[in-house]
Design a protein around this motif. Structure first.
Motif, mmCIF file in Angstrom:
data_model
loop_
_atom_site.group_PDB
_atom_site.id
_atom_site.type_symbol
_atom_site.label_atom_id
_atom_site.label_comp_id
_atom_site.label_asym_id
_atom_site.label_seq_id
_atom_site.Cartn_x
_atom_site.Cartn_y
_atom_site.Cartn_z
ATOM 1 N N HIS A 261 59.289 60.904 36.477
ATOM 2 C CA HIS A 261 59.981 62.006 36.665
ATOM 3 C C HIS A 261 58.435 63.394 37.288
ATOM 4 O O HIS A 261 57.534 62.676 36.112
ATOM 5 C CB HIS A 261 60.847 62.594 35.784
ATOM 6 C CG HIS A 261 61.760 61.216 34.880
ATOM 7 N ND1 HIS A 261 62.684 60.767 35.150
ATOM 8 C CD2 HIS A 261 61.513 60.459 33.536
ATOM 9 C CE1 HIS A 261 63.490 59.988 34.740
ATOM 10 N NE2 HIS A 261 62.636 59.775 33.258
ATOM 11 N N LEU A 262 59.006 64.538 37.656
ATOM 12 C CA LEU A 262 58.159 65.146 38.097
ATOM 13 C C LEU A 262 58.191 65.944 37.283
ATOM 14 O O LEU A 262 59.262 66.526 37.123
ATOM 15 C CB LEU A 262 57.996 65.223 39.907
ATOM 16 C CG LEU A 262 58.232 64.465 40.539
ATOM 17 C CD1 LEU A 262 58.397 64.942 42.048
ATOM 18 C CD2 LEU A 262 57.031 63.385 40.188
ATOM 19 N N GLU A 263 57.693 66.506 36.567
ATOM 20 C CA GLU A 263 57.437 67.555 35.421
ATOM 21 C C GLU A 263 57.005 68.652 35.971
ATOM 22 O O GLU A 263 55.241 68.739 35.760
ATOM 23 C CB GLU A 263 57.036 66.917 34.146
ATOM 24 C CG GLU A 263 57.491 68.371 33.183
ATOM 25 C CD GLU A 263 57.135 67.646 31.649
ATOM 26 O OE1 GLU A 263 56.071 67.958 31.112
ATOM 27 O OE2 GLU A 263 57.977 66.975 31.603
ATOM 28 N N ASP A 264 57.531 70.010 36.988
ATOM 29 C CA ASP A 264 55.890 70.700 37.337
ATOM 30 C C ASP A 264 54.640 70.613 37.848
ATOM 31 O O ASP A 264 54.182 70.987 37.725
ATOM 32 C CB ASP A 264 55.505 71.246 35.801
ATOM 33 C CG ASP A 264 56.727 72.890 35.198
ATOM 34 O OD1 ASP A 264 57.957 73.025 35.832
ATOM 35 O OD2 ASP A 264 56.796 72.519 33.325
ATOM 36 N N GLY A 265 54.974 69.382 39.191
ATOM 37 C CA GLY A 265 53.775 68.631 39.437
ATOM 38 C C GLY A 265 53.388 67.854 39.028
ATOM 39 O O GLY A 265 52.248 67.598 39.508
ATOM 40 N N ASP A 266 53.609 66.996 37.543
ATOM 41 C CA ASP A 266 52.881 66.031 37.496
ATOM 42 C C ASP A 266 53.630 65.324 36.931
ATOM 43 O O ASP A 266 55.285 65.225 36.796
ATOM 44 C CB ASP A 266 52.675 66.229 35.639
ATOM 45 C CG ASP A 266 51.155 67.571 35.578
ATOM 46 O OD1 ASP A 266 50.646 67.770 36.830
ATOM 47 O OD2 ASP A 266 51.752 69.112 34.320
ATOM 48 N N LEU A 267 53.482 63.942 36.636
ATOM 49 C CA LEU A 267 53.329 62.801 36.510
ATOM 50 C C LEU A 267 54.337 62.257 35.214
ATOM 51 O O LEU A 267 52.909 61.900 34.698
ATOM 52 C CB LEU A 267 52.742 61.681 37.249
ATOM 53 C CG LEU A 267 53.189 61.705 39.020
ATOM 54 C CD1 LEU A 267 52.164 59.949 39.204
ATOM 55 C CD2 LEU A 267 54.833 61.222 38.935
ATOM 56 N N ILE A 268 55.120 61.832 34.825
ATOM 57 C CA ILE A 268 55.935 60.849 33.894
ATOM 58 C C ILE A 268 56.746 59.871 33.715
ATOM 59 O O ILE A 268 57.198 60.618 34.956
ATOM 60 C CB ILE A 268 56.538 62.342 32.536
ATOM 61 C CG1 ILE A 268 55.898 63.731 33.034
ATOM 62 C CG2 ILE A 268 56.879 62.261 31.771
ATOM 63 C CD1 ILE A 268 54.465 63.722 31.805
ATOM 64 N N GLY A 269 56.230 59.375 33.456
ATOM 65 C CA GLY A 269 56.737 57.479 33.372
ATOM 66 C C GLY A 269 57.275 57.317 32.169
ATOM 67 O O GLY A 269 56.112 57.654 30.899
ATOM 68 N N PHE A 270 58.152 56.573 32.284
ATOM 69 C CA PHE A 270 58.314 55.372 30.846
ATOM 70 C C PHE A 270 58.774 54.457 31.264
ATOM 71 O O PHE A 270 59.188 53.665 32.370
ATOM 72 C CB PHE A 270 59.474 55.884 30.340
ATOM 73 C CG PHE A 270 59.534 57.363 29.745
ATOM 74 C CD1 PHE A 270 58.901 57.523 28.484
ATOM 75 C CD2 PHE A 270 60.015 57.561 30.507
ATOM 76 C CE1 PHE A 270 59.033 58.732 27.736
ATOM 77 C CE2 PHE A 270 59.704 59.790 29.870
ATOM 78 C CZ PHE A 270 59.092 60.414 28.471
#
Length: 615
Positions: free
Chosen positions: A170-179
């Motif tokens: 997932h892209l969160e405010d230009g950052d990468l978040i993943g699971f």
């Protein structure tokens, strides 16, 4: 990030041009590129909100962590242990070599040892000490964080789905978040690459395994060159690897520490940038590295030092106390007001305003290193010797003036005893070098000035009223730097004047074997607040005890210091009253002092043991 980890809860990885800190919970919270002294990409250790970080850790699982180095290497293994399973994150940086490059790789591999575990991945880079938030570009096989002066490429390791699938990012405010969920036997990972001109790609697992094996074998081959076989081998070996990690391969220069602005007092203002090469620190490392058999590293550093001596001598000027790793000397100090500092420790400084101070002692350390290296066959060229002569001649005419001292006081200059002692060392070693090699020099003048320094120190550096050598002339303040006087040969350990000095230091500067540099209350240094005990001084104290014949006390003091290292055998600059590590981390001076003390103490214990056997 919710809170700041203790400074000691970090491991260090590096590629011999830059380095990164990795916390016990799998977070890279400090990384500068392309060099040690370059702007940061991750710096949440200095501001948890604005600094940027990259974390891989279990998600919504209760776990404990354990951390270790792969033996004989700086490959860091962080273990996550829970009722559901055990996972390992391996962090390392493939060695770049001696060619200057802007491309550096951080490899992060996750292996599920047993059971099953769900992971959360967060990649939130912030370039230029958090002053620039990069733009995120999505590509077919990965991502690029792109800024105005740097880029960071996110390359997943094949098979991609084993750590994190595209649909789970997932892209969160230009950052990468993943699971992602890993089951027993699964392996996945990420290769971060700075300033790459290539498109992001899925890196084959076999390629990453090749990077791992090459990195492992490089370091183990390097460690095998050590000839040390005495006591405390594991601690000595780890210290040697740490010093090597802090060496900039293209020039051979060693930095004081890979971090900036980590406080000497949490919440205080003594927050300095140590990502530079101090002539003092690295010159003292010459004895340590030669003692272990690492002549190539010493030869590379001496080449770097020779250039600094040539520049100073040719301009008839003193040596700078510190330089950038490429030898340049522009270290303009700047305060980063937008960062809150480690646990609120402001100001956050980059650059170092002490770079232009006059510190007379560094000439002694430089000539000490040149003399020790020469004894091992590492000799300077004719041109360097000519510059050395000019530098020594300058010192002959300038040693008798106030300076800023070894501790870089930002108070008024003073007549520091240690500065005079090391000026004596500079002249003494220059005389020995010229005499041994038959090279020209004004030996008569050098001898006269050397003897004048000796007489002056004995007359003015020794306080008759308190019965000890003191920090500066006409004062009665003690200074732990004086612990080095016997090791450089200025006094004999049996001299009553020295023994009384050691007794005074024990009474006033030693606390449960840990040593303060000096008392800032009675010796104003131009800065508010106080600091912890200084690790290097504690090691010097142990060596001074040994040289004074107190081997049992020396060994106990030395081994007590091992209890203050972190779980990986690393030391920061200081130890706080709470027992936690403070200051920039890890600190080269701490580790080279550990090695030098181990060499001296081990030799003395061997002599004692041999004497007992012969009785």
């Amino acid at each position: 990030m919710s809170e700041y980890p203790p400074i000691e809860d970090h491991g260090l990885i590096g590629d011999l041009q830059t380095a990164a800190l990795v916390t016990c919970d799998g977070t890279i919270d400090w990384f500068c590129a392309p060099r040690f002294d370059s702007p940061s990409i991750f710096a949440s250790v200095l501001d948890r909100e604005r600094g940027g970080f990259f974390r891989i850790a279990p998600h919504e699982t209760t776990y404990v962590t354990k951390q270790l180095y792969l033996p004989g290497t700086p490959i860091l293994i962080t273990r996550f242990i829970s009722a559901d399973g055990v996972a390992e994150v391996q962090d390392f940086m493939p060695v770049t070599g001696e060619r200057v490059t802007d491309v550096h790789r951080l490899v992060r591999m996750v292996t599920m040892v047993r059971g099953s575990m769900r992971f959360r991945l967060e990649c939130r880079p912030r370039f230029d000490y958090g002053r620039e938030r990069p733009q995120l570009e999505r590509h077919r096989n990965g991502y690029v964080f792109r800024g105005s002066s740097a880029s960071l490429t996110f390359n997943p390791v094949q098979p991609v789905r084993q750590l994190i699938a595209r649909e789970d990012i997932h892209l969160e405010d230009g950052d990468l978040i993943g699971f992602g969920t890993l089951n027993q036997g699964d392996t996945g990972g990420v290769v971060l690459e700075t300033n790459s001109e290539m498109e992001p790609r899925a890196v084959p697992l076999e390629e990453v395994q090749g990077m791992f094996e090459w990195t492992r074998d490089y370091w183990r081959r390097w460690v095998e060159r050590s000839r040390y076989s005495g006591r405390w081998r594991e601690m000595v070996e780890r210290s040697a690897i740490t010093l090597k990690l802090m060496t900039y391969a293209p020039t051979g220069a060693m930095i004081a520490a890979p971090t900036a602005a980590l406080p000497e007092l949490v919440g205080g203002t003594r927050n300095w940038d140590y990502r530079y090469t101090w002539v003092r620190d690295t010159s003292f490392s010459v004895h340590a590295l030669l003692g272990l058999g690492f002549t190539e590293e010493v030869s590379r550093y001496m080449d770097w030092l020779d250039e600094r001596i040539r520049d100073a001598g040719d301009h008839q000027a003193p040596l700078k106390i510190m330089y950038r790793v490429d030898g340049s000397s522009d270290l303009h100090e700047e305060v980063l007001d937008h960062l809150e500092g480690y646990r609120g420790s402001r100001p956050v400084r980059i650059g170092n305003g002490a770079a232009d101070q006059l510190q007379l002692d560094i000439h002694g350390e430089a000539l000490y290193a040149m003399h020790v290296a020469d004894e091992q066959g590492i000799r300077v060229s004719h041109q360097v010797w000519k510059s050395t002569v000019r530098l020594v001649d300058w010192l002959c005419h300038n040693w008798d003036q106030p300076d800023a001292g070894i501790w870089e006081s930002r108070h008024h200059p003073r007549d520091y005893t240690f500065g005079r002692v090391m000026s004596w060392v500079a002249l003494d070693r220059a005389i020995r070098l010229a005499t041994r090699t038959g090279r020209p020099g004004d030996i008569s003048c050098w001898t006269t000035q050397r003897n004048l320094i000796y007489d002056q120190v004995m007359a003015r550096g020794y306080h008759r009223g308190r019965g000890s050598f003191v920090q500066a002339y006409d004062e009665n303040v003690l200074d732990a730097a004086l612990l080095a006087m016997p090791s450089v040969g200025f006094v004999t350990p049996s001299d009553p004047m020295w023994r009384r000095t050691l007794d005074a230091i024990e009474r006033e500067l030693v606390s449960d074997s840990l040593v303060h540099r000096y008392d800032p209350v009675h010796s104003p240094d131009g800065l508010p607040g106080h600091e912890g005990t200084f690790n290097m001084c504690t090691f010097w104290y142990a060596e001074a005890l040994a040289r004074s014949g107190r081997l049992d006390d020396a060994r106990l003091t030395f081994e007590k210091m091992f209890t203050f290292s972190n779980h990986l055998g690393l030391y920061a600059e200081e130890i706080a009253a709470t027992g936690e590590q403070i200051g920039n981390y890890p600190q080269a001076f701490s580790h080279l002092a550990l090695i030098n003390t181990a060499l001296t103490l081990n030799d003395m214990l061997e002599v004692e043991a041999e004497a007992r056997r012969r009785q």
